[in-house]
Design a protein around this motif. Sequence first.
Motif, PDB file in Angstrom:
ATOM      1  N   ARG A   1       0.839  -1.193   0.000  1.00  0.00           N
ATOM      2  CA  ARG A   1       0.000   0.000   0.000  1.00  0.00           C
ATOM      3  C   ARG A   1       0.876   1.246   0.000  1.00  0.00           C
ATOM      4  NH1 ARG A   1      -4.748  -1.316   4.524  1.00  0.00           N
ATOM      5  NH2 ARG A   1      -5.550  -3.240   3.518  1.00  0.00           N
ATOM      6  N   THR A   2       0.329   2.318  -0.578  1.00  0.00           N
ATOM      7  CA  THR A   2       1.084   3.573  -0.608  1.00  0.00           C
ATOM      8  C   THR A   2       0.342   4.657   0.147  1.00  0.00           C
ATOM      9  OG1 THR A   2       0.061   4.254  -2.691  1.00  0.00           O
ATOM     10  CG2 THR A   2       2.133   3.028  -2.847  1.00  0.00           C
ATOM     11  N   HIS A   3       1.111   5.545   0.759  1.00  0.00           N
ATOM     12  CA  HIS A   3       0.537   6.711   1.420  1.00  0.00           C
ATOM     13  C   HIS A   3       1.572   7.833   1.372  1.00  0.00           C
ATOM     14  CE1 HIS A   3       2.870   4.802   4.659  1.00  0.00           C
ATOM     15  NE2 HIS A   3       2.972   6.011   5.185  1.00  0.00           N
ATOM     16  N   THR A   4       1.139   9.041   1.654  1.00  0.00           N
ATOM     17  CA  THR A   4       2.014  10.208   1.578  1.00  0.00           C
ATOM     18  C   THR A   4       2.297  10.750   2.976  1.00  0.00           C
ATOM     19  OG1 THR A   4       1.209  10.806  -0.612  1.00  0.00           O
ATOM     20  CG2 THR A   4       2.279  12.537   0.659  1.00  0.00           C
ATOM     21  N   LEU A   5       3.569  11.033   3.228  1.00  0.00           N
ATOM     22  CA  LEU A   5       3.982  11.652   4.485  1.00  0.00           C
ATOM     23  C   LEU A   5       4.387  13.099   4.210  1.00  0.00           C
ATOM     24  CD1 LEU A   5       6.225   8.973   6.259  1.00  0.00           C
ATOM     25  CD2 LEU A   5       3.985   9.783   6.993  1.00  0.00           C
ATOM     26  N   ILE A   6       3.804  14.024   4.966  1.00  0.00           N
ATOM     27  CA  ILE A   6       4.165  15.434   4.863  1.00  0.00           C
ATOM     28  C   ILE A   6       5.331  15.712   5.802  1.00  0.00           C
ATOM     29  CG2 ILE A   6       3.365  17.808   5.116  1.00  0.00           C
ATOM     30  CD1 ILE A   6       2.062  16.252   2.849  1.00  0.00           C
ATOM     31  N   GLY A   7       6.319  16.450   5.329  1.00  0.00           N
ATOM     32  CA  GLY A   7       7.473  16.760   6.159  1.00  0.00           C
ATOM     33  C   GLY A   7       7.844  18.220   6.098  1.00  0.00           C
ATOM     34  N   SER A   8       8.621  18.648   7.046  1.00  0.00           N
ATOM     35  CA  SER A   8       9.091  20.035   7.078  1.00  0.00           C
ATOM     36  C   SER A   8      10.431  20.155   6.368  1.00  0.00           C
ATOM     37  CB  SER A   8       9.231  20.512   8.523  1.00  0.00           C
ATOM     38  OG  SER A   8      10.154  19.692   9.224  1.00  0.00           O
ATOM     39  N   ASN A   9      11.341  19.241   6.672  1.00  0.00           N
ATOM     40  CA  ASN A   9      12.650  19.200   6.040  1.00  0.00           C
ATOM     41  C   ASN A   9      13.000  17.743   5.770  1.00  0.00           C
ATOM     42  OD1 ASN A   9      14.414  21.930   5.957  1.00  0.00           O
ATOM     43  ND2 ASN A   9      12.895  22.027   7.601  1.00  0.00           N
TER      44      ASN A   9
END
Length: 610
Positions: free
Chosen positions: A267-275
Amino acid sequence: MEQREPTIRPFTITTAKDAPIIVIGGGPAGLTAAYELIKQQYKPIVLEKNNKVGGIARTENYRGYHFDMGGHRFFTKSVRVQQFWQEVLGDDFLRRPRLSRIFYKNKYFHYPLKPLNALVGLGPIEGIRIIGSYVRWHLFPYKEEETFEQWVTNRFGKRLFETFFKSYTEKVWGIPCSELKAEWAAQRIKDLSLKTAITAMFLKPQETIKTLIEEFDYPRRGPGMLWTAVQDCINAQGGQVQLNSNVVGIQREGQQITGVTVEQNGRTHTLIGSNFISSMPVTQLLKWLDPPPPTHVLQAANQLNYRDFLTVCLIVKKPELFPDNWIYIHDPSVQVGRIQNYKNWSADMVPDPNTTSLGLEYFCNEGDAIWNMPDEELVMLAKQEIAKIGLAQPDDVVDGAVFRVEKSYPVYDADYEDSLETIKHYLASLENLQTIGRNGLHRYNNQDHAMLTGMLAVRNLLLGEQNDLWRVNAEQEYHEELVLNQPLDKETVTHVVDDILDGAFPKLDPLALGMSLGIVAGMSLLLATLFMVATGGDIAGQTLTLLAQFYPGYTVTAVGSLIGLGYGFLTGFALGWGYAFLRNAVTALYLVSLHRSAQQSAMRQFFEYI
């Protein structure tokens, strides 16, 4: 005076509110970066595509036997890296003696070279040829050093290059030495020459020769023991190390990275990051960018190549096989490049003391015949080759396993430098992304260098420093001390200038040159005398007899040949030592003149400026 760590300044998230810092890759570089972030109260997310941490420095396990992928010695000049290791593992580090040999023409040669062993193995005639070649190439070197072959030949001579460098290097890289860039050699064999190797045979060096380190530290159960402990520490302090997490996409808005697409369990998912700090192969990183980078950047990424390898691990029902930590296999009749003896790294790597575990390393390219060969056939090949080398019989092997390590070695081929410059220029435009480690920088770094890039990346991020990660281990000098952003005093500048002048006008070592010429002269007179004794050459023998006027006690006899060996050595040594002394004296006078001229020029410019 002890240097104090600078105070960490508050860090402001640059994208989504409270978004974490994301580290791509759970090898030495990525885990070191995450560990440093944890110590400053940040909670990073580490994404590792494999089922265990360590990357190229991981330790595989099969039936309780531990296998180090490549053999990782733990030594460094960086105080901070040494502190890191001790901080994490402490007493679980063992001090190990190094023993490694070269297998060449069915004989073993100690590395570093030992005079008696090399003389017996190569024979006196070949020894004279090697020394003669060394002298010839120092007097008339290649004017340019573009390739590995040119670089090594200028320092060791063509004969030694063809004997102990060419076959093994081409086996490792899969390309001719004439196509391998000299920059790789400059990194891997810093400060080592035939002169230092010969001196190390007879004398205790005043300072350690890096490539000839005789002892090193090693975790009891391999390097993976260290990185698993780091993983546990990160998780315990609130960070996350997510295994089986393959990054398959990287989102970008303008010059900012906003998130990554991760594949986990289908499965795929998106992780939001700052840096973002990435140690994944820089070529793959660029291909995952969405929207993609300019076409010329992708073309440059496609020009970069990697060399892969696999390890065939054998369990042998013998308590001891050979004393080495590893053996370099220069014999072109077998495909194996290097053989590790894990029990000699640490007894804890082998659960049954009545057995021994070996790792046969085959250098290949992902998708080629060796890489795609079934495991059963690879185990059979390894059994046949250890028998051919004479280490063990096939019936002694009770079991085996195969572990593949992709993208292990960034290749320094003809297109490498220009392509990497294009990539570096583009990556510098991405404001919240740093690439680290061997694959993130496409640089053949040691483990400690990879760790330093992780440390420096965190300092750039949290302290606003401008440390150039691409230059770690890129200079001719061994830049491993973690001394950052320190003001340069007059003494330091003078030292740097003197180092540059020393490089431009290298000092001849009177002892080394004297020994070289002495050995050549002594062996030449010894062999000439023995030849005359054996053949009974009257005219030439009478000519040699005239030497008795200069060398009391010398005669054209077997005993006289030994006396001639001594006289020849002393004569050659005196000539070599005298030449080096005079040449150094003339060079010193020239450098004094050069310094004086430079000072006058600088003074003129100063007065013109004011």
